[in-house]
Design a protein around this motif. Structure first.
Motif, PDB file in Angstrom:
ATOM      1  N   LEU A 140       0.869  -1.185   0.000  1.00 17.34           N
ATOM      2  CA  LEU A 140       0.000   0.000   0.000  1.00 17.34           C
ATOM      3  C   LEU A 140       0.899   1.226   0.000  1.00 17.34           C
ATOM      4  CD1 LEU A 140      -2.613   1.612   0.294  1.00 17.34           C
ATOM      5  CD2 LEU A 140      -2.563   1.140   2.757  1.00 17.34           C
ATOM      6  N   ASP A 141       0.896   1.953  -1.102  1.00 19.06           N
ATOM      7  CA  ASP A 141       1.753   3.125  -1.262  1.00 19.06           C
ATOM      8  C   ASP A 141       0.950   4.392  -0.971  1.00 19.06           C
ATOM      9  OD1 ASP A 141       4.158   4.404  -1.924  1.00 19.06           O
ATOM     10  OD2 ASP A 141       3.515   4.717  -3.992  1.00 19.06           O
ATOM     11  N   GLU A 142       1.652   5.468  -0.629  1.00 19.72           N
ATOM     12  CA  GLU A 142       1.019   6.761  -0.304  1.00 19.72           C
ATOM     13  C   GLU A 142      -0.057   6.590   0.759  1.00 19.72           C
ATOM     14  OE1 GLU A 142       2.114   9.554  -1.335  1.00 19.72           O
ATOM     15  OE2 GLU A 142       3.391   8.990  -3.008  1.00 19.72           O
ATOM     16  N   ALA A 143       0.248   5.795   1.773  1.00 17.94           N
ATOM     17  CA  ALA A 143      -0.749   5.452   2.791  1.00 17.94           C
ATOM     18  C   ALA A 143      -1.142   6.639   3.659  1.00 17.94           C
ATOM     19  CB  ALA A 143      -0.223   4.317   3.664  1.00 17.94           C
ATOM     20  N   GLN A 144      -0.376   7.726   3.627  1.00 17.13           N
ATOM     21  CA  GLN A 144      -0.765   8.907   4.399  1.00 17.13           C
ATOM     22  C   GLN A 144      -2.086   9.480   3.900  1.00 17.13           C
ATOM     23  OE1 GLN A 144       1.731   8.937   2.229  1.00 17.13           O
ATOM     24  NE2 GLN A 144       1.526  10.705   0.882  1.00 17.13           N
ATOM     25  N   ASN A 145      -2.473   9.117   2.680  1.00 24.33           N
ATOM     26  CA  ASN A 145      -3.720   9.631   2.101  1.00 24.33           C
ATOM     27  C   ASN A 145      -4.896   8.674   2.270  1.00 24.33           C
ATOM     28  OD1 ASN A 145      -2.609  12.071   1.257  1.00 24.33           O
ATOM     29  ND2 ASN A 145      -1.863  11.189  -0.650  1.00 24.33           N
ATOM     30  N   THR A 146      -4.756   7.694   3.134  1.00 24.27           N
ATOM     31  CA  THR A 146      -5.898   6.847   3.479  1.00 24.27           C
ATOM     32  C   THR A 146      -6.616   7.453   4.684  1.00 24.27           C
ATOM     33  OG1 THR A 146      -4.602   5.489   5.024  1.00 24.27           O
ATOM     34  CG2 THR A 146      -4.727   4.739   2.728  1.00 24.27           C
ATOM     35  N   THR A 147      -7.901   7.181   4.783  1.00 26.08           N
ATOM     36  CA  THR A 147      -8.639   7.527   5.993  1.00 26.08           C
ATOM     37  C   THR A 147      -8.454   6.384   6.991  1.00 26.08           C
ATOM     38  OG1 THR A 147     -10.657   6.427   5.238  1.00 26.08           O
ATOM     39  CG2 THR A 147     -10.356   8.755   4.619  1.00 26.08           C
ATOM     40  N   PRO A 148      -8.752   6.585   8.268  1.00 25.48           N
ATOM     41  CA  PRO A 148      -8.653   5.487   9.229  1.00 25.48           C
ATOM     42  C   PRO A 148      -9.493   4.280   8.821  1.00 25.48           C
ATOM     43  CG  PRO A 148      -8.832   7.566  10.392  1.00 25.48           C
ATOM     44  CD  PRO A 148      -9.041   7.877   8.937  1.00 25.48           C
ATOM     45  N   GLU A 149     -10.666   4.519   8.228  1.00 26.71           N
ATOM     46  CA  GLU A 149     -11.527   3.428   7.800  1.00 26.71           C
ATOM     47  C   GLU A 149     -10.895   2.639   6.656  1.00 26.71           C
ATOM     48  OE1 GLU A 149     -13.633   6.493   9.920  1.00 26.71           O
ATOM     49  OE2 GLU A 149     -12.509   6.624   8.031  1.00 26.71           O
ATOM     50  N   ILE A 172       3.318  -1.161   4.069  1.00 28.03           N
ATOM     51  CA  ILE A 172       2.570   0.086   3.962  1.00 28.03           C
ATOM     52  C   ILE A 172       3.569   1.230   3.988  1.00 28.03           C
ATOM     53  CG2 ILE A 172       0.843   1.557   5.051  1.00 28.03           C
ATOM     54  CD1 ILE A 172       0.877  -2.063   6.012  1.00 28.03           C
ATOM     55  N   THR A 173       3.590   2.046   2.949  1.00 29.27           N
ATOM     56  CA  THR A 173       4.566   3.132   2.866  1.00 29.27           C
ATOM     57  C   THR A 173       3.854   4.475   2.811  1.00 29.27           C
ATOM     58  OG1 THR A 173       4.677   3.174   0.443  1.00 29.27           O
ATOM     59  CG2 THR A 173       6.115   1.627   1.572  1.00 29.27           C
ATOM     60  N   GLY A 174       4.504   5.493   3.334  1.00 28.23           N
ATOM     61  CA  GLY A 174       3.906   6.821   3.290  1.00 28.23           C
ATOM     62  C   GLY A 174       4.796   7.882   3.909  1.00 28.23           C
ATOM     63  N   ASP A 175       4.425   9.121   3.665  1.00 26.98           N
ATOM     64  CA  ASP A 175       5.141  10.285   4.184  1.00 26.98           C
ATOM     65  C   ASP A 175       4.118  11.168   4.902  1.00 26.98           C
ATOM     66  OD1 ASP A 175       6.541  12.580   4.698  1.00 26.98           O
ATOM     67  OD2 ASP A 175       7.063  13.019   2.620  1.00 26.98           O
ATOM     68  N   VAL A 176       4.181  11.201   6.214  1.00 32.26           N
ATOM     69  CA  VAL A 176       3.159  11.917   6.991  1.00 32.26           C
ATOM     70  C   VAL A 176       3.277  13.434   6.853  1.00 32.26           C
ATOM     71  CG1 VAL A 176       2.841  10.071   8.667  1.00 32.26           C
ATOM     72  CG2 VAL A 176       4.598  11.800   9.074  1.00 32.26           C
ATOM     73  N   THR A 177       4.321  13.925   6.168  1.00 31.65           N
ATOM     74  CA  THR A 177       4.440  15.370   5.927  1.00 31.65           C
ATOM     75  C   THR A 177       3.791  15.770   4.604  1.00 31.65           C
ATOM     76  OG1 THR A 177       6.582  15.259   4.774  1.00 31.65           O
ATOM     77  CG2 THR A 177       6.622  15.368   7.188  1.00 31.65           C
ATOM     78  N   GLN A 178       3.278  14.805   3.852  1.00 30.78           N
ATOM     79  CA  GLN A 178       2.656  15.107   2.554  1.00 30.78           C
ATOM     80  C   GLN A 178       1.245  14.512   2.487  1.00 30.78           C
ATOM     81  OE1 GLN A 178       4.977  14.816  -1.044  1.00 30.78           O
ATOM     82  NE2 GLN A 178       6.892  14.714   0.095  1.00 30.78           N
ATOM     83  N   ILE A 179       0.416  14.895   3.416  1.00 31.63           N
ATOM     84  CA  ILE A 179      -0.967  14.403   3.459  1.00 31.63           C
ATOM     85  C   ILE A 179      -1.832  15.293   2.574  1.00 31.63           C
ATOM     86  CG2 ILE A 179      -2.972  14.002   4.950  1.00 31.63           C
ATOM     87  CD1 ILE A 179      -0.979  13.463   7.240  1.00 31.63           C
ATOM     88  N   ASP A 180      -2.520  14.678   1.603  1.00 30.63           N
ATOM     89  CA  ASP A 180      -3.338  15.416   0.637  1.00 30.63           C
ATOM     90  C   ASP A 180      -4.834  15.262   0.895  1.00 30.63           C
ATOM     91  OD1 ASP A 180      -1.050  16.244  -0.904  1.00 30.63           O
ATOM     92  OD2 ASP A 180      -0.918  14.191  -1.625  1.00 30.63           O
ATOM     93  N   LEU A 181      -5.203  14.753   2.056  1.00 30.63           N
ATOM     94  CA  LEU A 181      -6.613  14.589   2.393  1.00 30.63           C
ATOM     95  C   LEU A 181      -7.266  15.962   2.611  1.00 30.63           C
ATOM     96  CD1 LEU A 181      -6.287  11.645   4.934  1.00 30.63           C
ATOM     97  CD2 LEU A 181      -7.332  11.507   2.664  1.00 30.63           C
ATOM     98  N   PRO A 182      -8.581  16.047   2.386  1.00 35.27           N
ATOM     99  CA  PRO A 182      -9.273  17.318   2.646  1.00 35.27           C
ATOM    100  C   PRO A 182      -9.123  17.731   4.104  1.00 35.27           C
ATOM    101  CG  PRO A 182     -10.696  15.783   1.449  1.00 35.27           C
ATOM    102  CD  PRO A 182      -9.486  15.012   1.860  1.00 35.27           C
ATOM    103  N   ASP A 183      -9.210  19.025   4.361  1.00 39.11           N
ATOM    104  CA  ASP A 183      -9.070  19.537   5.724  1.00 39.11           C
ATOM    105  C   ASP A 183     -10.080  18.865   6.647  1.00 39.11           C
ATOM    106  OD1 ASP A 183      -7.083  21.186   4.923  1.00 39.11           O
ATOM    107  OD2 ASP A 183      -8.348  22.958   4.690  1.00 39.11           O
ATOM    108  N   GLY A 184      -9.600  18.493   7.827  1.00 35.31           N
ATOM    109  CA  GLY A 184     -10.481  17.861   8.794  1.00 35.31           C
ATOM    110  C   GLY A 184     -10.453  16.355   8.763  1.00 35.31           C
ATOM    111  N   LYS A 185      -9.907  15.772   7.690  1.00 33.26           N
ATOM    112  CA  LYS A 185      -9.828  14.315   7.573  1.00 33.26           C
ATOM    113  C   LYS A 185      -8.546  13.813   8.230  1.00 33.26           C
ATOM    114  CE  LYS A 185     -13.242  12.642   4.832  1.00 33.26           C
ATOM    115  NZ  LYS A 185     -14.002  11.409   5.083  1.00 33.26           N
ATOM    116  N   ARG A 186      -8.676  12.827   9.109  1.00 35.22           N
ATOM    117  CA  ARG A 186      -7.509  12.239   9.751  1.00 35.22           C
ATOM    118  C   ARG A 186      -6.841  11.241   8.818  1.00 35.22           C
ATOM    119  NH1 ARG A 186     -10.916  10.436  13.442  1.00 35.22           N
ATOM    120  NH2 ARG A 186      -9.842   8.423  13.610  1.00 35.22           N
ATOM    121  N   SER A 187      -5.509  11.138   8.918  1.00 36.05           N
ATOM    122  CA  SER A 187      -4.758  10.183   8.111  1.00 36.05           C
ATOM    123  C   SER A 187      -4.799   8.809   8.762  1.00 36.05           C
ATOM    124  CB  SER A 187      -3.307  10.634   7.953  1.00 36.05           C
ATOM    125  OG  SER A 187      -2.511   9.594   7.429  1.00 36.05           O
ATOM    126  N   GLY A 188      -5.157   7.803   7.976  1.00 32.99           N
ATOM    127  CA  GLY A 188      -5.170   6.436   8.475  1.00 32.99           C
ATOM    128  C   GLY A 188      -3.786   5.942   8.846  1.00 32.99           C
TER     129      GLY A 188
END
Length: 319
Positions: A233-242, A259-275
């Motif tokens: 699972l790549d770019e996992a910082q852009n997953t929701t917790p669900e 599972i790979t990701g960069d927590v400094t590059q989260i592209d989720l909409p404002d208010g959404k937590r990173s999974g």
């Protein structure tokens, strides 16, 4: 003035250590404020501070060891060696003896290039689920794909499954033409590129047609049980917790997940937590699950990438 020297036995060794047009020498001199002079089979090191001279000698010994192993001495390696010895991590640097992770279609051996990368590779090999978290350029996805291809070639798994969430990086792509696969292809391009390099385009296409390799958006994973598979699972910082919980519970028998990701590059909409952020808090300490954190020291792209990451980190700490 403090003086020291490093012996270079052969002309080949000297050429590799010093670099083309003495590029490695200039890089060490600039970083450590020392002077290097090659004469009579040795590099003489001089400087105002004993610590700097000692560090320069340690870097030169590392480069000499690299040349002796037949490995290329790159500007990234020189910079990494300088960073490690100045940070007091000399023993870690000396102990770095990476083995080959995978051989590409062109015959190039893929190896960990930093101590952090080697720890990441070891974790993937010894755990069922591994989280690889770090900034851009640390080889998180590339090494994961290399490990997946190697496991597939060794018949440890029957399938490679690569997935990532289809989240745009701060821009709207609009209505893309084509079928669903065409629409998600741009998001999956880094995974395609890595697989093509490891396997070659023809071999990759053959396994893709046999469903031995699957590259798909994360939404395709729902409701499935993935047995005998190496799943990334790549770019996992852009997953929701669900989404993260859904992905982790797809794991079947004789499967491995990275599972790979960069927590400094989260592209989720404002208010959404990173999974990814949530999972690292919730799952820390679970048996057979590893969380590896790579740092800017492990960046193996252009040295400027490392400096950019460090500048952003410094800025964020001040904010």
């Amino acid at each position: 003035m403090v003086n020291a020297s490093v012996q270079l036995v052969t002309a080949f060794q000297a050429a590799g250590v010093m670099g083309e047009l003495d590029a490695n020498v200039k890089q060490i001199e600039k970083a450590l404020q020392v002077s290097l002079l090659y004469r009579d089979g040795e590099i003489r090191v001089s400087g105002e501070e004993a610590v700097a001279v000692d560090c320069a000698c340690a870097v030169l010994e590392t480069l000499k060891k690299t040349v002796d192993k037949g490995e290329p001495v790159t500007p990234q390696l020189v910079g990494y060696a300088i960073d490690m010895v100045t940070a007091g991590e000399r023993e870690t640097l000396v102990a770095l003896e990476p083995d080959t992770v995978c051989i590409t279609a062109a015959g190039k051996p893929i190896k960990a290039k930093t101590a952090g990368q080697q720890q990441y590779v070891d974790a993937v090999r010894s755990h069922t689920v591994t989280f690889g978290i770090g900034p851009a350029g640390t080889g998180k996805t590339y090494l994961a794909v290399a490990l997946a291809v190697n496991a597939f070639r060794q018949k440890q798994v029957n399938r490679i499954i690569l997935t990532r969430p289809a989240v745009e990086a701060g821009e709207k792509l609009g209505f893309l033409p084509g079928d669903l696969q065409n629409k998600v292809d741009p998001y999956l391009r880094p995974l395609y590129d890595a697989l093509h390099e490891m396997m070659g385009p023809d071999t990759y296409q053959r396994y893709l047609e046999k469903n031995a390799i699957e590259v798909a958006p994360l939404a395709y994973m729902r409701g499935r049980t993935l047995d005998d598979s190496f799943i990334i699972l790549d770019e996992a910082q852009n997953t929701t917790p669900e989404q993260m919980k859904m992905f982790l519970t797809r794991l079947g028998f004789n499967s491995r997940a990275v599972i790979t990701g960069d927590v400094t590059q989260i592209d989720l909409p404002d208010g959404k937590r990173s999974g990814l952020v949530d999972a690292c808090k919730i799952l820390d300490g679970i048996e057979d699950l590893a969380i590896c954190r790579l740092s800017d020291w492990d960046v193996i792209r252009h040295r400027l990438v490392q400096r950019i990451i460090q500048a952003y980190e410094k800025h964020s700490r001040r904010s």
